[in-house]
Design an enzyme around this catalytic site. Structure first.
Site, PDB file in Angstrom:
ATOM      1  N   ASP A  87     -41.935 -21.787 -20.995  1.00 38.07           N
ATOM      2  CA  ASP A  87     -40.493 -22.138 -21.029  1.00 38.07           C
ATOM      3  C   ASP A  87     -38.984 -21.162 -20.906  1.00 38.07           C
ATOM      4  O   ASP A  87     -39.451 -19.847 -20.766  1.00 38.07           O
ATOM      5  CB  ASP A  87     -40.226 -22.307 -22.420  1.00 38.07           C
ATOM      6  CG  ASP A  87     -38.787 -22.934 -23.285  1.00 38.07           C
ATOM      7  OD1 ASP A  87     -38.688 -23.783 -22.473  1.00 38.07           O
ATOM      8  OD2 ASP A  87     -38.810 -22.582 -23.834  1.00 38.07           O
ATOM      9  N   GLU A 119     -33.561 -26.886 -19.761  1.00 37.29           N
ATOM     10  CA  GLU A 119     -33.313 -27.267 -21.058  1.00 37.29           C
ATOM     11  C   GLU A 119     -32.006 -28.059 -19.738  1.00 37.29           C
ATOM     12  O   GLU A 119     -31.561 -26.814 -18.643  1.00 37.29           O
ATOM     13  CB  GLU A 119     -33.169 -26.322 -21.713  1.00 37.29           C
ATOM     14  CG  GLU A 119     -33.759 -25.754 -22.873  1.00 37.29           C
ATOM     15  CD  GLU A 119     -33.929 -24.856 -24.135  1.00 37.29           C
ATOM     16  OE1 GLU A 119     -31.966 -25.748 -24.743  1.00 37.29           O
ATOM     17  OE2 GLU A 119     -34.525 -24.929 -25.062  1.00 37.29           O
ATOM     18  N   GLU A 186     -36.190 -34.119 -27.028  1.00 39.75           N
ATOM     19  CA  GLU A 186     -36.341 -33.599 -28.528  1.00 39.75           C
ATOM     20  C   GLU A 186     -35.471 -34.020 -29.497  1.00 39.75           C
ATOM     21  O   GLU A 186     -34.071 -34.599 -28.870  1.00 39.75           O
ATOM     22  CB  GLU A 186     -35.753 -32.152 -28.836  1.00 39.75           C
ATOM     23  CG  GLU A 186     -36.556 -31.697 -29.943  1.00 39.75           C
ATOM     24  CD  GLU A 186     -36.074 -30.096 -29.576  1.00 39.75           C
ATOM     25  OE1 GLU A 186     -36.335 -29.457 -28.732  1.00 39.75           O
ATOM     26  OE2 GLU A 186     -36.052 -29.290 -31.058  1.00 39.75           O
TER      27      GLU A 186
HETATM   28  O1  KIV Z   1     -38.541 -23.107 -27.141  1.00 39.49           O
HETATM   29  C1  KIV Z   1     -39.790 -24.587 -27.809  1.00 39.49           C
HETATM   30  O2  KIV Z   1     -40.159 -24.414 -28.480  1.00 39.49           O
HETATM   31  C2  KIV Z   1     -39.244 -25.126 -27.202  1.00 39.49           C
HETATM   32  C3  KIV Z   1     -39.343 -27.117 -27.842  1.00 39.49           C
HETATM   33  C4  KIV Z   1     -37.924 -26.634 -28.813  1.00 39.49           C
HETATM   34  C5  KIV Z   1     -40.279 -28.027 -27.350  1.00 39.49           C
HETATM   35  O3  KIV Z   1     -38.127 -25.640 -26.626  1.00 39.49           O
END
Ligand code: KIV
Length: 284
Positions: A87, A119, A186
């Site tokens: 992420d 995002e 989400e």
């Molecule tokens: O950081 C994370 O775990 C996420 C989730 C909220 C989807 O982006």
């Protein structure tokens, strides 16, 4: 347990074609990754939510690339066969396309990721396209995007009104056109999630608190197993209350040590009598 086959993009899209839901969880450490590997989880997200679940921050914003790389490496060691997604943390892709490509590349080169997630919608489509053009599979994230929680007015449902819902549909289209292999929705209404899922042609849709009509489901591991003490979001089901089990175990540990009922002989190591006698002689 027999070792399973490596999850690949073709195998994920085969599930979509065969109408078999994709399973996805967050994960941040080696032992949990090992358990998820054994359970056959398809996709693991090392989310920047680790800032809250593992590091105790109030939000995801303080998380750095170094935090992410360290945790992602540990997860990869525990789960060699899941489709592992790193992420992109706050400000690791927002400043420019070049920044985005460099940091996405770090996830692939330093943590053996299969893909990254970022995002944002139309405004981040050039970052998405740049990363995909560099040969890195990328997942989008729309609806409640925690890195923008301040602008969104808090951790709340997104796309409830028609205008905002249309914007999310347009954002999904932009990300798909930019080459996203998947989009996470989400906390949007289930009907909006269904509309986006039905429109998706070259990517698949994962729901987090957005209903049943997606190609797969994601939960935050700590929410699903009672491990986040601050709150439990409504969208999370507690599948097993590991947090309570651990809390009970800790209280029992404190009790047994205090009462001197732990340890017992099976928990320590003895010394042969003759060695002990010799030791006493040596000590005078
Ligand atoms: O950081 C994370 O775990 C996420 C989730 C909220 C989807 O982006």
């Amino acid at each position: 347990m027999p070792e399973r086959k490596k999850v690949t993009l073709p195998s994920l899209f085969r599930k979509v074609t065969d109408n078999v839901p994709i399973t996805m969880l967050t994960c941040y450490d080696f032992p949990t990754a090992y358990f998820q590997e054994q359970a056959g989880i398809d996709m693991i997200l090392v989310g920047d939510s680790l800032g809250m679940t593992m590091l105790g921050y109030e939000s995801t914003l303080p998380v750095t690339m170094e935090d992410m790389i360290r945790h992602t490496q540990a997860v990869r060691r525990g789960s060699p066969n899941s489709w592992l997604i790193g992420d992109m943390p706050y400000m690791s892709y927002q400043p420019s396309v070049e920044t985005a490509i460099r940091n996405a590349g770090r996830f692939m080169a330093e943590a053996s990721c299969d893909a990254i997630k970022l995002e944002g919608g139309t405004e981040m489509a050039d970052r998405m396209a740049g990363i995909v053009r560099s040969g890195i599979p990328a997942m989008g994230h729309l609806g409640l995007t925690p890195q923008s929680v301040s602008a969104l007015g808090g951790f709340r449902l997104q796309g409830k009104g028609a205008q905002q819902a249309r914007k999310i549909i347009e954002d999904a289209k932009s990300l798909e056109e930019a080459g996203a292999f998947a989009i996470l929705l989400e906390m949007v209404p289930d009907r909006l999630c269904q509309l986006i899922t039905e429109r998706a042609k070259t990517c698949f849709i994962i729901s987090l608190g957005s209903g049943l009509h997606a190609h797969g489901q994601l939960l935050i591991y700590h929410d699903a197993f009672g491990l986040y003490p601050r709150f439990k979001p409504r969208m999370a089901k507690v599948f097993a209350n590991a947090g309570q089990v651990i809390q009970d175990g800790l209280m029992e540990y404190v009790k047994e040590v205090t009462e001197r009922t732990f340890p017992q002989p099976e928990n320590w190591f003895g010394m042969p009598d003759e060695e002990y006698e010799e030791l006493l002689t040596l000590l005078g």
